[in-house]
Design a protein around this motif. Structure first.
Motif, mmCIF file in Angstrom:
data_model
loop_
_atom_site.group_PDB
_atom_site.id
_atom_site.type_symbol
_atom_site.label_atom_id
_atom_site.label_comp_id
_atom_site.label_asym_id
_atom_site.label_seq_id
_atom_site.Cartn_x
_atom_site.Cartn_y
_atom_site.Cartn_z
ATOM 1 N N VAL A 123 0.847 -1.181 0.000
ATOM 2 C CA VAL A 123 0.000 0.000 0.000
ATOM 3 C C VAL A 123 0.891 1.242 0.000
ATOM 4 C CG1 VAL A 123 -1.685 1.316 1.332
ATOM 5 C CG2 VAL A 123 -1.928 -1.146 1.108
ATOM 6 N N THR A 162 -2.288 3.350 -7.779
ATOM 7 C CA THR A 162 -1.726 3.457 -6.441
ATOM 8 C C THR A 162 -2.823 3.202 -5.418
ATOM 9 O OG1 THR A 162 -0.191 5.158 -7.211
ATOM 10 C CG2 THR A 162 -0.426 4.887 -4.836
ATOM 11 N N ILE A 163 -2.586 2.260 -4.508
ATOM 12 C CA ILE A 163 -3.459 2.078 -3.345
ATOM 13 C C ILE A 163 -2.933 3.016 -2.272
ATOM 14 C CG2 ILE A 163 -4.433 0.451 -1.702
ATOM 15 C CD1 ILE A 163 -5.206 -0.132 -4.560
ATOM 16 N N THR A 164 -3.639 4.104 -2.026
ATOM 17 C CA THR A 164 -3.112 5.145 -1.142
ATOM 18 C C THR A 164 -3.258 4.798 0.339
ATOM 19 O OG1 THR A 164 -5.239 6.292 -1.297
ATOM 20 C CG2 THR A 164 -3.509 6.928 -2.856
ATOM 21 N N TRP A 205 -7.850 4.639 -3.281
ATOM 22 C CA TRP A 205 -6.878 4.399 -4.339
ATOM 23 C C TRP A 205 -7.105 5.394 -5.472
ATOM 24 C CZ3 TRP A 205 -8.649 1.790 -9.063
ATOM 25 C CH2 TRP A 205 -10.018 1.489 -9.041
ATOM 26 N N SER A 212 -9.514 9.548 -8.404
ATOM 27 C CA SER A 212 -9.451 8.855 -7.112
ATOM 28 C C SER A 212 -10.772 8.155 -6.852
ATOM 29 C CB SER A 212 -9.140 9.846 -5.988
ATOM 30 O OG SER A 212 -10.149 10.838 -5.902
#
Length: 388
Positions: free
Chosen positions: A195, A207-209, A236, A295
């Motif tokens: 992550v 991107t997995i935020t 994400w 997002s």
């Protein structure tokens, strides 16, 4: 009887058009949520729409036709719509089928050997028009049937996107996790990310935020996990790195994988509330243009006793492949802390249970594994002196 058959054919075709549009809408919604078989439903909707239009055309022509060919073509169009148009279109095609039979039986052919009168010249012209329409309809039927056969034979999950892709690029080499000078091994297993890390495919940067375990999501409208369950909220983002727009049906999607490999889908209601809470910018049915970053947020409902961040993972389906993203160590530490406290309380004697689990002895919520190991402990003397 011929006019009644034509009218029934027109009515059945009009109803078939509406049923085909509903089928296309259902398939589009299923494709937006990556449902299995959505491509098949969309193909059935297009087939029903084509045959419904043919039923309307042949029903109108059969009103003044003097040949049985138009009634036969109306019957074939109704049968094609019933077979290749889906359930709702098939129900409407029953009227067109009855109309085709009535138009065929109600048309009386002209007797042979009669002298051609001037009044019969328009009828011959109409006969040529009917023959031309019949040939054109046959070509349309064959073309639609071939396209549907090709669409149904293809895999529903392999949906294309708007960016130009190289046909000679093999599937394993499409993943470009990190720029490196050494060539990647062809038989290497797919790389797992963490992550916060960004990975690249041929079309997207993903991107997995963040990933967290919560009991409720939302601001104004909230959704709470039921008893014995909790929410895994994942935020994400993705960016279109290609040269062309990407369809809304080809954007990445998220799933949850347990230790046995079972795949969990997101909770639609909780995900919508969570997306509003984090002010997500993802669109439902709009294309993603080149260079645009969006997002999104997804929420998964899991069992409190079965979920384990150390063995579970996030699965990102993008560009026809699955990428694994591991949960952070801080989430595993948070999940392990309540279990350790519960085990200590259960193993302590009955008289000391209240002293073993007190607000002073509970560790504070940790944000990382390093903070968990560095958290101070309360001396045993302090806890014993506080008792009466």
């Amino acid at each position: 009887m011929k006019k009644a058959g034509g009218i029934l054919g027109i009515i059945g075709g009009v109803f078939g058009v509406f049923a085909a549009l509903v089928t296309l809408f259902i398939g589009g919604v299923g494709g937006a949520f990556q449902a299995s078989g959505a491509g098949t439903v969309i193909g059935l909707g297009w087939g029903g729409l084509a045959f419904s239009f043919l039923a309307i055309i042949f029903g109108a022509v059969s009103l003044g036709a003097r040949s049985r060919r138009v009634g036969i073509l109306l019957t074939l169009s109704a049968l094609g719509g019933a077979i290749l148009g889906g359930t709702m279109v098939a129900v409407c095609m029953v009227l067109a089928l009855v109309g085709g039979v009535l138009a065929t039986l109600g048309t009386k052919p002209e007797p042979g050997g009669t002298t051609l009168a001037p009044s019969a010249i328009p009828a011959r012209r109409r006969g040529k028009l009917e023959k031309t329409l019949g040939v054109a309809a046959a070509v349309v039927v064959v073309g639609v049937t071939g396209l549907l056969a090709i669409g149904l034979a293809s895999k529903p999950g392999d949906s294309g996107h708007g960016s130009p892709a190289s046909a000679s690029t093999p599937a394993p080499s499409r993943m470009q996790p990190r720029p490196t000078s050494a060539p990647a091994a062809a038989a290497s297993p797919p790389q797992a990310f963490q992550v916060g890390e960004t990975f690249a495919t041929q079309t997207f940067h993903v991107t997995i935020t963040s990933a967290s375990v919560v009991h409720s999501v939302g601001d104004l409208l909230t959704s709470k996990a039921p008893a014995g369950a909790e929410y895994v909220a994942v935020a994400w983002r993705y960016t279109n790195r290609s040269q062309g727009p990407v369809s809304a049906f080809a954007v990445p999607s998220l799933h949850l994988l347990d230790a046995q490999g079972h795949r969990y889908d997101a909770d639609l209601e909780a995900s919508s509330f969570y997306a509003a809470q984090i002010h997500a910018s993802a669109k439902a049915f709009s294309d993603v243009n080149p260079g645009i970053r969006l997002s999104d947020g997804d929420v998964f409902e899991v069992s409190s006793t079965q979920f384990n961040p150390a063995t579970w993972s996030i699965q990102v389906h993008v560009d026809g492949q699955d990428v694994i993203v591991r949960f952070p160590a801080s989430l595993s530490a948070q999940a392990a802390a309540p279990a350790a406290v519960q085990a200590t309380a259960s193993s302590a004697p009955m008289g000391a249970a209240s002293a073993a689990v007190t607000p002073a002895s509970l560790p504070a919520p940790v944000a990382s594994a390093a903070q968990a190991t560095a958290s101070p402990r309360v001396p045993a003397s302090a806890s014993s002196d506080s008792q009466p």
